[in-house]
Design an enzyme around this catalytic site. Structure first.
Site, short mmCIF file in Angstrom:
data_model
loop_
_atom_site.label_atom_id
_atom_site.label_comp_id
_atom_site.label_asym_id
_atom_site.label_seq_id
_atom_site.Cartn_x
_atom_site.Cartn_y
_atom_site.Cartn_z
CD GLU A 245 -2.89 -0.88 2.47
OE1 GLU A 245 -3.90 -1.58 2.49
OE2 GLU A 245 -2.62 -0.08 3.39
CE LYS A 247 5.34 4.53 6.86
NZ LYS A 247 5.21 5.88 7.39
NE ARG A 252 -3.13 4.01 11.68
CZ ARG A 252 -2.39 2.95 11.97
NH1 ARG A 252 -1.12 3.10 12.31
NH2 ARG A 252 -2.90 1.75 11.95
CD GLU A 297 -0.74 8.70 8.07
OE1 GLU A 297 -1.10 7.81 8.88
OE2 GLU A 297 0.33 9.31 8.18
NE ARG A 412 7.03 -0.13 16.13
CZ ARG A 412 6.71 0.92 15.41
NH1 ARG A 412 6.67 0.83 14.10
NH2 ARG A 412 6.41 2.07 15.98
CE LYS A 418 8.61 1.61 10.38
NZ LYS A 418 8.33 2.59 11.39
P1 AMP Z 1 6.00 4.90 11.10
O1 AMP Z 1 5.34 6.11 11.71
O2 AMP Z 1 7.19 5.23 10.26
O3 AMP Z 1 6.21 3.78 12.10
O4 AMP Z 1 4.96 4.29 10.05
C1 AMP Z 1 3.72 3.82 10.41
C2 AMP Z 1 2.67 4.88 10.15
O5 AMP Z 1 2.51 5.08 8.76
C3 AMP Z 1 1.29 4.50 10.61
O6 AMP Z 1 1.12 4.75 11.98
C4 AMP Z 1 0.41 5.40 9.77
O7 AMP Z 1 0.23 6.64 10.43
C5 AMP Z 1 1.23 5.67 8.53
N1 AMP Z 1 0.67 5.11 7.29
C6 AMP Z 1 0.64 5.76 6.11
N2 AMP Z 1 0.09 5.01 5.15
C7 AMP Z 1 -0.25 3.83 5.70
C8 AMP Z 1 -0.86 2.63 5.23
N3 AMP Z 1 -1.20 2.50 3.94
N4 AMP Z 1 -1.07 1.61 6.09
C9 AMP Z 1 -0.71 1.74 7.39
N5 AMP Z 1 -0.12 2.85 7.92
C10 AMP Z 1 0.11 3.89 7.08
#
Ligand code: AMP
Length: 569
Positions: A245, A247, A252, A297, A412, A418
């Site tokens: 997907e 990102k 969030r 998001e 997590r 990611k």
């Molecule tokens: P990180 O903040 O780097 O740990 O990345 C996770 C965050 O990416 C999540 O908490 C969401 O806020 C954001 N995010 C953006 N796009 C997506 C998606 N398609 N699926 C899940 N999380 C996403």
């Protein structure tokens, strides 16, 4: 009924120790000693709050009103209170000094009732009413009790520990086994109300909390993604098909819907509905479900162009909201559904959740489905990633489509992984670190901070371990904003859940609650840092760290873990 005196004795004992074990032991004995009716109240008050995280627990009393309350309670002038406040910097100390009361008959319930009444008082004449209520209870309290009532009222209890300690203590007190803490953690990720959790486990035991489910109006903790250090390592994680997907770099949101009643919660469980009237409107019109909880998001977006996270942060405001709806337009990209018309979807595999989301979301310019590709071919996933980067996105999140691809609140795990631009470039990486202390500034930074001592989370040991000292990357505005924050969050002694080497002891410790994003170039071994350190080994340290931005959307349990750091080595 538990007396306030017992709770205050607990505060004093906890304040006088840095031992993690001892604090959990003290909390355990306290919980064990309570009548069942008091457990909920106690769970909030030991954390210095009056309700669950997702409710607005601000009492609406700042220094000015607090000073007036102390003056009224003890029949002295405001100037006298102000003088003591300017000498000690703590209105709790001022309340203690002016109270001459030795004994009181207050219970913890009395305090909770009074503080709740203060919180709920609004409208015309509410300031005066709040002052009266606070003054009344201060006058009834003993000097020591007055000190802590004052600190709780101002949100300044700052004992330096979080819910994790309370969860361990509840496990010990009501199940007799520390190992059950994991079940409490899991339940707490679903039912984010520590009072409810405490009450249920104390009355009905473990089985009751294992049954917690999604409830509209009560946010669950967001599911999170792990990271890999090399794209090739995804092979082991997704041997068959996977969904990649887009990102987005925004905030969030968890959207709760009952007919026309819409609530939006942030990743930190704050109710942010009022900040996004445009999203609320779009949800009302374009989500075709009576009851639902969606995950997504929100990003800043204008004329089909994605704008920065910084821009989006301008929408974090209480005033001029309507003006900023036009100034900083947003789009909500939805990617999950965890409740639909009476049924929890937590235990429904991701492909079915996605189908349900598609069926109930009518795409339009304000609310959209996250774009994705489903494939078993890594070349296809890589080209999808490249296209995302070309579009200006942060990267991709690869999601399991297996039969067990459930929604795991607060976890997590490897179901979501990611892959970001920074990782692909292989030279730099970003980390979400918690500020645990600071060193004072000199020269141009006189009166501000010079650098920040930052830590990662060791989940297994439930503690913070220092990882780096960040002194660059700050704009003048960052310096001012952070210095002001540090002033508010200063604590007198090392937090009990922080491990720090002698060489790194900061000029002042900070209540571990502020998260920043830091760019670094290399992780090396270091004798000065404690990240991942076991006995005589060295710890890990991040070299050439550079401040990127504040992460107000992330909480103390969202920071980079030592396990993630190890995965990068
Ligand atoms: P990180 O903040 O780097 O740990 O990345 C996770 C965050 O990416 C999540 O908490 C969401 O806020 C954001 N995010 C953006 N796009 C997506 C998606 N398609 N699926 C899940 N999380 C996403």
């Amino acid at each position: 009924m538990a007396s306030l005196k017992e709770l205050v004795e607990l505060y004093v004992e906890m304040e006088n120790t840095s031992s993690h074990k001892k604090i959990v032991g003290l909390l355990t004995s306290f919980f064990r000693s309570l009548d069942p009716d008091d457990v909920r109240t106690a769970a909030y008050l030991v954390l210095g709050t009056v309700g669950p995280e997702y409710e607005d627990t601000e009492l609406g009393i700042r220094e000015k009103l607090a000073i007036r309350s102390i003056a009224d309670a003890f029949g002295i002038s405001r100037q006298k209170v102000e003088k003591t406040y300017s000498d000690t910097g703590d209105l709790g100390d001022a309340a203690f000094e002016f109270s001459s009361n030795k004994n009181s008959d207050l219970t913890i319930r009395d305090v909770m009732d009074c503080l709740t009444q203060i919180k709920n008082t609004s409208g015309e004449g509410s300031q005066q009413k709040k002052i009266e209520l606070l003054a009344e209870i201060l006058a009834r309290a003993s000097a020591m009790e007055a000190k802590y009532i004052m600190r709780i009222t101002l949100g300044e209890l700052r004992l330096g520990f979080g819910e994790q300690f309370v969860l361990s203590a509840l496990a010990m007190a009501f199940t007799g086994d520390d190992k059950n803490t994991v079940y409490l953690e899991e339940a707490y990720n679903v039912c984010t109300d520590i009072g409810q959790l405490a009450e249920s486990v104390s009355e009905y035991g473990l089985a009751s909390i294992k049954r917690f489910s999604v409830k509209i109006g009560r946010p669950v903790r967001s599911m999170l993604a792990k990271r890999v250090d090399k794209f090739e390592n995804l092979n082991d994680k997704f041997p068959e098909q996977m969904a990649a997907e887009e990102k987005y770099d925004g905030e969030r949101i968890q959207v709760h819907i009952i007919n026309e009643n819409i609530q939006i919660f942030s990743r930190r469980l704050d109710n942010i509905t009022d900040q996004f009237p445009d999203v609320v409107d779009a949800v009302k019109k374009h989500i075709k479900a009576e009851k639902a909880v969606l995950d997504g998001e929100v990003i800043a977006f204008r004329n089909e162009n994605i704008n920065s996270f910084q821009e989006l942060m301008q929408r974090r405001r209480k005033y001029d909201v309507e003006e900023y709806v036009d100034k900083v337009p947003v789009v909500a990209y939805m990617f999950d559904i965890i409740y639909l018309n009476g049924k929890s979807y937590l235990k429904v595999p991701y492909p079915h959740r996605r189908t349900a989301l598609e069926e109930h979301l009518e795409e339009n310019e304000k609310i959209r489905l996250v774009e994705r590709t489903v494939s078993a071919d890594f070349n296809e996933i890589r080209s999808f990633f490249d296209r995302c980067i070309d579009k200006g996105l942060e990267g991709i999140i690869i999601k399991s489509v297996a039969d067990n691809s459930f929604y795991q609140p607060g976890k997590r795990g490897w179901l979501w992984v990611k892959w970001k631009k920074e990782y692909a470039e292989d030279v730099r990486d970003t980390f979400d670190l918690i500020i645990v202390g600071f060193y004072s500034g000199k020269g141009k930074r006189q009166g501000l901070f010079g650098s920040l001592l930052c830590a990662v989370l060791n989940k297994e040991k439930n503690q913070y371990e220092t990882f780096t000292r960040v002194g660059t990357g700050f704009t003048d505005q960052d310096l001012e904003e952070i210095s002001e924050l540090l002033n508010k969050k200063k604590i007198k002694k090392k937090p009990p859940n922080l491990v720090v080497e002698k060489e790194m002891v900061p000029d002042s410790y900070i209540d571990p609650s502020v998260v920043i994003e830091v760019l670094g170039s290399q992780v090396t071994e270091s004798p000065h840092h404690t990240a991942g350190k076991n006995k005589s080994d060295k710890g890990y340290a991040l070299r050439f760290p550079r401040f990127l931005r504040m992460r107000y959307d992330k909480g103390p349990l969202d920071v980079t873990t030592i396990e993630e750091v190890r995965n990068l080595l």
